[in-house]
Design a protein around this motif. Structure first.
Motif, PDB file in Angstrom:
ATOM      1  N   ARG A   1     -35.378  13.855 -77.477  1.00 17.68           N
ATOM      2  CA  ARG A   1     -35.234  14.516 -78.523  1.00 17.68           C
ATOM      3  C   ARG A   1     -35.955  14.137 -79.638  1.00 17.68           C
ATOM      4  O   ARG A   1     -36.295  13.142 -80.314  1.00 17.68           O
ATOM      5  N   LEU A   2     -34.611  13.199 -79.819  1.00 14.38           N
ATOM      6  CA  LEU A   2     -34.076  12.534 -81.409  1.00 14.38           C
ATOM      7  C   LEU A   2     -34.904  10.790 -81.309  1.00 14.38           C
ATOM      8  O   LEU A   2     -35.278  10.740 -81.966  1.00 14.38           O
ATOM      9  N   ALA A   3     -34.103  11.111 -79.841  1.00 15.93           N
ATOM     10  CA  ALA A   3     -34.608   9.180 -79.471  1.00 15.93           C
ATOM     11  C   ALA A   3     -35.841   9.176 -79.698  1.00 15.93           C
ATOM     12  O   ALA A   3     -36.265   7.913 -80.358  1.00 15.93           O
ATOM     13  N   THR A   4     -37.066  10.044 -79.635  1.00 15.26           N
ATOM     14  CA  THR A   4     -38.659   9.897 -79.873  1.00 15.26           C
ATOM     15  C   THR A   4     -38.644  10.594 -81.368  1.00 15.26           C
ATOM     16  O   THR A   4     -39.804   9.856 -81.907  1.00 15.26           O
ATOM     17  N   ALA A   5     -37.818  11.431 -82.012  1.00 16.50           N
ATOM     18  CA  ALA A   5     -38.188  11.778 -83.442  1.00 16.50           C
ATOM     19  C   ALA A   5     -37.831  10.349 -83.906  1.00 16.50           C
ATOM     20  O   ALA A   5     -38.451   9.624 -84.653  1.00 16.50           O
ATOM     21  N   LYS A   6     -36.664   9.358 -83.365  1.00 13.60           N
ATOM     22  CA  LYS A   6     -36.135   7.668 -84.441  1.00 13.60           C
ATOM     23  C   LYS A   6     -37.827   7.170 -83.871  1.00 13.60           C
ATOM     24  O   LYS A   6     -37.154   6.073 -85.095  1.00 13.60           O
ATOM     25  N   ALA A   7     -37.918   7.128 -82.773  1.00 17.77           N
ATOM     26  CA  ALA A   7     -39.219   6.101 -82.393  1.00 17.77           C
ATOM     27  C   ALA A   7     -40.361   6.417 -83.218  1.00 17.77           C
ATOM     28  O   ALA A   7     -40.914   5.275 -83.743  1.00 17.77           O
ATOM     29  N   LEU A   8     -40.645   7.064 -83.030  1.00 17.17           N
ATOM     30  CA  LEU A   8     -41.937   7.511 -83.907  1.00 17.17           C
ATOM     31  C   LEU A   8     -41.563   7.053 -85.531  1.00 17.17           C
ATOM     32  O   LEU A   8     -42.387   6.803 -86.305  1.00 17.17           O
ATOM     33  N   LEU A   9     -40.354   7.476 -86.088  1.00 20.84           N
ATOM     34  CA  LEU A   9     -40.390   6.865 -87.702  1.00 20.84           C
ATOM     35  C   LEU A   9     -40.116   5.148 -87.576  1.00 20.84           C
ATOM     36  O   LEU A   9     -41.303   4.922 -88.399  1.00 20.84           O
ATOM     37  N   ALA A  10     -39.553   5.103 -86.514  1.00 14.67           N
ATOM     38  CA  ALA A  10     -39.552   3.472 -86.139  1.00 14.67           C
ATOM     39  C   ALA A  10     -41.281   2.733 -86.547  1.00 14.67           C
ATOM     40  O   ALA A  10     -41.216   1.762 -86.739  1.00 14.67           O
TER      41      ALA A  10
END
Ligand code: AMP
Ligand code: TRP
Length: 327
Positions: free
Chosen positions: A61-70
């Motif tokens: 979940r956190l990795a996906t949120a970060k990927a979207l921001l990146a």
């Protein structure tokens, strides 16, 4: 703000984001937030419709949120949150699901495919109804997704029309938005099948966060076609055509233009060229991912959920009243 059209889309926090996700959907997310009221969601309740490991889910979940921001989803310009933190999604899914004909759900090809692997379970069956609720709870007009979601979007429209017919005009009937090229990015190992997170062969997909040498290796191994000409012909040359689509996106040039320039280039050199363009395009994304702070991202997501809950609740007040459950 209220007269701007609303955009909604979601991505499951499962596995790593690949070029199919990026080209088919996420680059549109980034573009659309400039012009529309954009709402984006990490759909964690969808991710648990197949067997999963809780610790892995928490990390994804956190990795996906970060990927979207990146990738460029901008919380200053859009709303970003975890689906499970906005209970109105699940509530509306129930209200819509009570009346959804089983015949429609039986036709969903993703249900058939996924239940072959995970077994027939209610979560997979109800998955498209929850997706309809995601979109309708925000009264979204536009939904940027890849080609593989067309059937789910059609069901969403049917559900909206059915509800409107029964209870009065409530939900806009949402439209799908796909890119002109790249709505279906194909596997590098089998260019007749879509690039997918669940393919056991890792060289079938390029991950947005693959290291440059991995990207180069995967492209080098990509299946090409008979003949030696670089040409766009999806049936006759599916491998090369897929590479052309990828190159077109990463160079911002039309396929015709690329074919004209590279027509006589050998397949091997062409693959290297595509790899170089992709490495160059993904490097800034990888860098911004590394610079994100987990605690800060968690805080952003909590703030997103608070805002989304207020907005979804405002819509649900009207919906509850219409169905006879208002206070
Ligand atoms: P998912 O990973 O299934 O949550 O998908 C996230 C988004 O990526 C959805 O909008 C999909 O339609 C899109 N997508 C997934 N695979 C591909 C692909 N191979 N080509 C284009 N779009 C894709
Ligand atoms: N089913 C979508 C997928 O697998 C994810 C999704 C869930 C979604 N809810 C959504 C996409 C609402 C768009 C809108 O890709």
């Amino acid at each position: 703000m209220p007269d701007r059209k609303r955009v909604f889309s979601g991505i499951q926090p499962t596995g790593n984001i690949h070029l199919g996700n990026y080209i088919g959907a996420l680059q549109n997310w980034v573009k659309l937030q400039e012009h529309y009221d954009a709402i984006y969601c990490v759909v964690d309740l969808h991710a648990i419709t197949v067997p999963y490991d809780p610790a892995e889910l928490a990390a994804s979940r956190l990795a996906t949120a970060k990927a979207l921001l990146a990738i460029g989803v901008d919380p200053g310009n859009s709303l970003l949150y975890y689906q499970s933190q906005v209970p109105q999604h699940a509530e509306l899914a129930w209200l819509l699901g009570v009346d959804t004909p089983l015949g429609a759900l039986n036709r969903m090809t993703q249900f058939k495919e996924k239940s072959e692997k995970a077994g027939q379970r209610l979560g997979l069956y109800a998955y498209p109804v929850l997706m309809a609720a995601d979109i309708l709870v925000h009264k979204a007009h536009l939904v940027p997704v890849g080609d593989d979601q067309t059937q789910h979007l059609e069901l969403t429209r049917d559900i909206a029309v059915r509800f409107n017919g029964k209870f009065g005009d409530t939900f806009p009937v949402p439209e799908q938005i796909t890119p002109e090229v790249g709505a279906r990015v194909m596997s590098l190992q089998d260019p007749t099948a879509k690039m997918s997170k669940s393919d056991p062969d890792e060289s079938s997909r390029i991950l947005v966060f693959d290291e440059p040498d991995t990207i180069v290796k995967k492209f080098r191994r990509a299946v090409t076609d008979s003949g030696s000409e670089v040409a766009y012909d999806v049936t006759g040359k599916p491998g090369i055509s897929n590479l052309l689509v990828i190159l077109s996106l990463f160079t911002d040039r039309s396929i015709d233009d690329l074919v004209e320039e590279y027509n006589a280039v050998q397949y091997g050199s062409f693959k290297q060229l595509v790899a170089d363009a992709v490495v160059e395009g993904l490097t800034p994304i990888r860098t911004s991912y590394k610079n994100l702070d987990d605690v800060e991202v968690a805080r952003l997501m909590t703030k997103g959920a608070l805002d989304a809950r207020m907005r979804a609740e405002a819509e649900m007040v009207g919906v509850r009243r219409l169905v006879g459950l208002g206070n």
